[in-house]
Design a protein around this motif. Structure first.
Motif, PDB file in Angstrom:
ATOM      1  N   LEU A  85       0.824  -1.210   0.000  1.00 52.04           N
ATOM      2  CA  LEU A  85       0.000   0.000   0.000  1.00 52.04           C
ATOM      3  C   LEU A  85       0.859   1.260   0.000  1.00 52.04           C
ATOM      4  CD1 LEU A  85      -2.767  -1.020   2.580  1.00 52.04           C
ATOM      5  CD2 LEU A  85      -2.987  -0.900   0.095  1.00 52.04           C
ATOM      6  N   SER A  86       2.007   1.197   0.624  1.00 49.26           N
ATOM      7  CA  SER A  86       2.907   2.342   0.662  1.00 49.26           C
ATOM      8  C   SER A  86       3.600   2.553  -0.673  1.00 49.26           C
ATOM      9  CB  SER A  86       3.947   2.147   1.769  1.00 49.26           C
ATOM     10  OG  SER A  86       4.861   3.217   1.806  1.00 49.26           O
ATOM     11  N   HIS A  87       4.004   1.467  -1.343  1.00 50.54           N
ATOM     12  CA  HIS A  87       4.839   1.577  -2.528  1.00 50.54           C
ATOM     13  C   HIS A  87       4.052   1.744  -3.825  1.00 50.54           C
ATOM     14  CE1 HIS A  87       8.660  -0.404  -0.629  1.00 50.54           C
ATOM     15  NE2 HIS A  87       8.350   0.758  -0.088  1.00 50.54           N
ATOM     16  N   ALA A  88       2.962   1.015  -3.998  1.00 48.07           N
ATOM     17  CA  ALA A  88       2.279   0.991  -5.294  1.00 48.07           C
ATOM     18  C   ALA A  88       1.914   2.383  -5.824  1.00 48.07           C
ATOM     19  CB  ALA A  88       1.045   0.091  -5.220  1.00 48.07           C
ATOM     20  N   PRO A  89       1.366   3.286  -4.990  1.00 47.43           N
ATOM     21  CA  PRO A  89       1.007   4.607  -5.537  1.00 47.43           C
ATOM     22  C   PRO A  89       2.193   5.426  -6.020  1.00 47.43           C
ATOM     23  CG  PRO A  89      -0.161   4.181  -3.479  1.00 47.43           C
ATOM     24  CD  PRO A  89       0.894   3.127  -3.609  1.00 47.43           C
ATOM     25  N   ALA A  90       3.391   5.085  -5.575  1.00 53.68           N
ATOM     26  CA  ALA A  90       4.566   5.861  -5.968  1.00 53.68           C
ATOM     27  C   ALA A  90       4.896   5.722  -7.446  1.00 53.68           C
ATOM     28  CB  ALA A  90       5.777   5.432  -5.142  1.00 53.68           C
ATOM     29  N   PHE A  91       4.271   4.774  -8.132  1.00 51.44           N
ATOM     30  CA  PHE A  91       4.631   4.502  -9.515  1.00 51.44           C
ATOM     31  C   PHE A  91       3.625   5.050 -10.520  1.00 51.44           C
ATOM     32  CE2 PHE A  91       6.722   1.349  -6.883  1.00 51.44           C
ATOM     33  CZ  PHE A  91       8.032   1.453  -7.335  1.00 51.44           C
ATOM     34  N   VAL A  92       2.679   5.857 -10.071  1.00 50.11           N
ATOM     35  CA  VAL A  92       1.736   6.485 -11.000  1.00 50.11           C
ATOM     36  C   VAL A  92       1.996   7.990 -11.040  1.00 50.11           C
ATOM     37  CG1 VAL A  92      -0.022   4.710 -10.714  1.00 50.11           C
ATOM     38  CG2 VAL A  92      -0.061   6.721  -9.234  1.00 50.11           C
ATOM     39  N   GLY A  93       1.776   8.577 -12.209  1.00 48.60           N
ATOM     40  CA  GLY A  93       2.140   9.964 -12.394  1.00 48.60           C
ATOM     41  C   GLY A  93       1.150  10.969 -11.836  1.00 48.60           C
ATOM     42  N   ASP A  94      -0.140  10.681 -11.931  1.00 45.86           N
ATOM     43  CA  ASP A  94      -1.159  11.644 -11.522  1.00 45.86           C
ATOM     44  C   ASP A  94      -1.947  11.077 -10.343  1.00 45.86           C
ATOM     45  OD1 ASP A  94      -3.102  13.532 -11.240  1.00 45.86           O
ATOM     46  OD2 ASP A  94      -3.821  13.453 -13.315  1.00 45.86           O
ATOM     47  N   TRP A  95      -1.737  11.655  -9.165  1.00 52.41           N
ATOM     48  CA  TRP A  95      -2.416  11.160  -7.963  1.00 52.41           C
ATOM     49  C   TRP A  95      -3.859  11.654  -7.857  1.00 52.41           C
ATOM     50  CZ3 TRP A  95       1.263  11.036  -3.095  1.00 52.41           C
ATOM     51  CH2 TRP A  95       2.266  10.104  -3.339  1.00 52.41           C
ATOM     52  N   ASP A 141       0.702   6.213 -16.315  1.00 46.08           N
ATOM     53  CA  ASP A 141      -0.225   7.299 -16.637  1.00 46.08           C
ATOM     54  C   ASP A 141      -1.639   6.801 -16.898  1.00 46.08           C
ATOM     55  OD1 ASP A 141       1.802   9.291 -16.537  1.00 46.08           O
ATOM     56  OD2 ASP A 141       2.469   8.671 -18.535  1.00 46.08           O
ATOM     57  N   GLY A 142      -1.878   5.518 -16.655  1.00 43.53           N
ATOM     58  CA  GLY A 142      -3.167   4.959 -17.014  1.00 43.53           C
ATOM     59  C   GLY A 142      -4.032   4.532 -15.851  1.00 43.53           C
ATOM     60  N   VAL A 143      -3.530   4.668 -14.621  1.00 41.43           N
ATOM     61  CA  VAL A 143      -4.316   4.255 -13.454  1.00 41.43           C
ATOM     62  C   VAL A 143      -4.323   5.382 -12.433  1.00 41.43           C
ATOM     63  CG1 VAL A 143      -3.882   1.786 -13.764  1.00 41.43           C
ATOM     64  CG2 VAL A 143      -2.323   3.148 -12.362  1.00 41.43           C
ATOM     65  N   SER A 144      -5.319   5.375 -11.574  1.00 40.52           N
ATOM     66  CA  SER A 144      -5.449   6.405 -10.551  1.00 40.52           C
ATOM     67  C   SER A 144      -4.840   5.927  -9.239  1.00 40.52           C
ATOM     68  CB  SER A 144      -6.929   6.741 -10.338  1.00 40.52           C
ATOM     69  OG  SER A 144      -7.617   5.623  -9.797  1.00 40.52           O
ATOM     70  N   PHE A 145      -4.786   6.839  -8.284  1.00 42.57           N
ATOM     71  CA  PHE A 145      -4.243   6.534  -6.962  1.00 42.57           C
ATOM     72  C   PHE A 145      -5.003   5.380  -6.323  1.00 42.57           C
ATOM     73  CE2 PHE A 145      -3.330   6.884  -2.527  1.00 42.57           C
ATOM     74  CZ  PHE A 145      -2.100   7.499  -2.420  1.00 42.57           C
ATOM     75  N   VAL A 146      -6.316   5.446  -6.327  1.00 42.82           N
ATOM     76  CA  VAL A 146      -7.101   4.418  -5.653  1.00 42.82           C
ATOM     77  C   VAL A 146      -6.978   3.076  -6.360  1.00 42.82           C
ATOM     78  CG1 VAL A 146      -9.292   4.820  -6.873  1.00 42.82           C
ATOM     79  CG2 VAL A 146      -9.308   3.984  -4.507  1.00 42.82           C
ATOM     80  N   VAL A 147      -6.796   3.083  -7.677  1.00 46.71           N
ATOM     81  CA  VAL A 147      -6.610   1.824  -8.394  1.00 46.71           C
ATOM     82  C   VAL A 147      -5.324   1.134  -7.942  1.00 46.71           C
ATOM     83  CG1 VAL A 147      -6.129   0.819 -10.674  1.00 46.71           C
ATOM     84  CG2 VAL A 147      -8.002   2.435 -10.398  1.00 46.71           C
ATOM     85  N   THR A 148      -4.292   1.925  -7.644  1.00 41.41           N
ATOM     86  CA  THR A 148      -3.056   1.309  -7.158  1.00 41.41           C
ATOM     87  C   THR A 148      -3.276   0.599  -5.825  1.00 41.41           C
ATOM     88  OG1 THR A 148      -2.254   3.281  -5.975  1.00 41.41           O
ATOM     89  CG2 THR A 148      -1.671   3.062  -8.306  1.00 41.41           C
ATOM     90  N   PHE A 149      -4.228   1.081  -5.029  1.00 41.99           N
ATOM     91  CA  PHE A 149      -4.561   0.383  -3.791  1.00 41.99           C
ATOM     92  C   PHE A 149      -5.136  -0.991  -4.096  1.00 41.99           C
ATOM     93  CE2 PHE A 149      -4.992   2.738   0.450  1.00 41.99           C
ATOM     94  CZ  PHE A 149      -3.768   3.344   0.283  1.00 41.99           C
ATOM     95  N   GLY A 150      -6.024  -1.048  -5.082  1.00 43.19           N
ATOM     96  CA  GLY A 150      -6.564  -2.345  -5.497  1.00 43.19           C
ATOM     97  C   GLY A 150      -5.479  -3.262  -6.014  1.00 43.19           C
ATOM     98  N   ILE A 151      -4.539  -2.693  -6.781  1.00 35.36           N
ATOM     99  CA  ILE A 151      -3.416  -3.486  -7.279  1.00 35.36           C
ATOM    100  C   ILE A 151      -2.585  -4.007  -6.112  1.00 35.36           C
ATOM    101  CG2 ILE A 151      -1.243  -3.355  -8.548  1.00 35.36           C
ATOM    102  CD1 ILE A 151      -2.627  -1.361 -10.438  1.00 35.36           C
ATOM    103  N   ALA A 152      -2.315  -3.137  -5.131  1.00 32.06           N
ATOM    104  CA  ALA A 152      -1.507  -3.535  -3.972  1.00 32.06           C
ATOM    105  C   ALA A 152      -2.152  -4.690  -3.220  1.00 32.06           C
ATOM    106  CB  ALA A 152      -1.306  -2.341  -3.042  1.00 32.06           C
TER     107      ALA A 152
END
Length: 376
Positions: free
Chosen positions: A29-39, A328-339
């Protein structure tokens, strides 16, 4: 080189492995959002909620839980070697070999995978501070307390900078794998050395806690574990809430001193929260009934190094320009789902490894390099 074989998986205590398994969720949860460009690319309410949760639960707290458990593991290792007749010289030599190979693994993780690494930091800290594994309790406490001040100030400085301009890895991704391989090398030595100060306090307390077997025998320490859980998690929530509300955009600091106060409170109480969560898992380990989920989560904890690296592999595959390029294709909250998805997949894979009788490949490699070939 011929050395005595390490302790088998079957001899492991449940609580530390459950804690390590849960810790990997917080790290994801801490790391995944760091890899998207637009939070701010997703639904505002969901992104806001995800930012709040990340700041409150994961940022500068997942690592503190990780390092406490790392120190606890060092204490367990020293205890098991002494119980089997090992002298301090052989234990110190083992710790230093382990430290050197952690540095190697961490360097490769940074260069080949992602430049968010804690493994080499652990290795360098252990290499320098290996003698403290057998130091008096008072030395452990004073070392932890004295390093807590510069560690917190360093973390707070990073947090204040991030308040002004959030930084993510998407800004530094190279367009090709070849460029990626060399990008992190120049800064790696300095960043690793500076980061060692951040892990010393939790590491010292973990070694101390292992001597008392708080997580190995949690049923013997229930009153203490309850107090630690309630007090430390309560302190962490109170201290980290202002920064979490700031991350969610609920309020904005009015001055530089306020920014620093919020950052110091957030990062200092992250140490409390990380240890409090480890104590909470100790309480759960006493109450939980053995079952498939417990066994699988413990299997993940037994292979925490492998699946820490597995997360890094996933981040590269999903987000980097030379792979799937989803930065550039996923949002902040989507990275949570990925995590969460990566963590659940890790549990499944770890349980499969357990069922077929295999350790994690990273654990096998580290043990072989640290212990050599076991006696037959």
């Amino acid at each position: 080189m011929t050395l005595t074989a390490p302790t088998g998986v079957t001899a492991r205590a449940l609580a530390p492995d459950l804690a390590r398994g849960f810790m990997l969720l917080l790290i994801a949860l801490s790391h995944a959002p760091a890899f998207v460009g637009d939070w701010d690319a997703g639904p505002a309410a969901l992104d806001t909620a995800a930012k709040f949760i990340k700041s409150l639960l994961a940022d500068n707290q997942a690592r503190d839980m990780f390092v406490f458990l790392f120190g606890y593991g060092l204490g367990q290792l020293a205890h098991s070697r002494q119980a089997r007749g090992g002298d301090w010289a052989s234990i110190r030599s083992l710790l230093r070999r382990r430290a050197l190979w952690l540095i190697v693994i961490g360097f490769l993780n940074t260069v080949v995978l992602v430049p968010i690494d804690i493994i080499a930091v652990y290795g360098l800290t252990l290499l320098v501070l290996a003698p403290l594994v057998r130091a008096r309790d008072s030395v452990l406490w004073w070392t932890g307390l004295l390093t807590l001040v510069p560690a917190t100030l360093l973390l707070a400085w990073q947090s204040v900078v991030a308040q002004a301009k959030p930084v993510n890895m998407a800004e530094f991704m190279e367009p090709t794998f070849a460029a990626h391989l060399v990008a992190a090398i120049p800064s790696w030595p300095v960043e690793t050395a500076i980061s060692t100060i951040m892990v010393v306090p939790g590491m010292m307390l973990g070694i101390w806690a292992a001597r008392r077997r708080f997580l190995d025998e949690p049923e013997r320490h229930l009153p203490l574990l309850r107090r630690v859980t309630v007090v430390l998690i309560g302190v962490a929530v109170a201290g980290r809430l202002p920064a979490a509300l700031l991350a969610a955009g609920v309020w904005t600091p009015t001055s530089v001193p306020v920014s620093w106060a919020v950052a110091v409170a957030h990062d200092l109480t992250g140490y409390a929260g990380g240890i409090g969560m480890a104590a909470a898992v100790g309480l759960v380990a006493v109450k939980v009934r053995p079952g498939r989920l417990t066994t699988a989560l413990a299997a993940l904890g037994q292979r925490s190094l492998t699946f820490y690296l597995f997360q890094a592999v996933v981040w590269v595959v999903l987000f980097y320009p030379f792979t799937l390029g989803l930065r550039d294709g996923v949002s902040f909250v989507v990275t949570f789902g990925i995590a969460v998805g990566v963590w659940l997949l890790s549990i499944v894979l770890a349980e499969w490894l357990r069922a077929v009788g295999h350790r994690g490949p990273a654990e096998v490699f580290l043990r072989r390099m640290s212990y050599g070939r076991p006696k037959r």
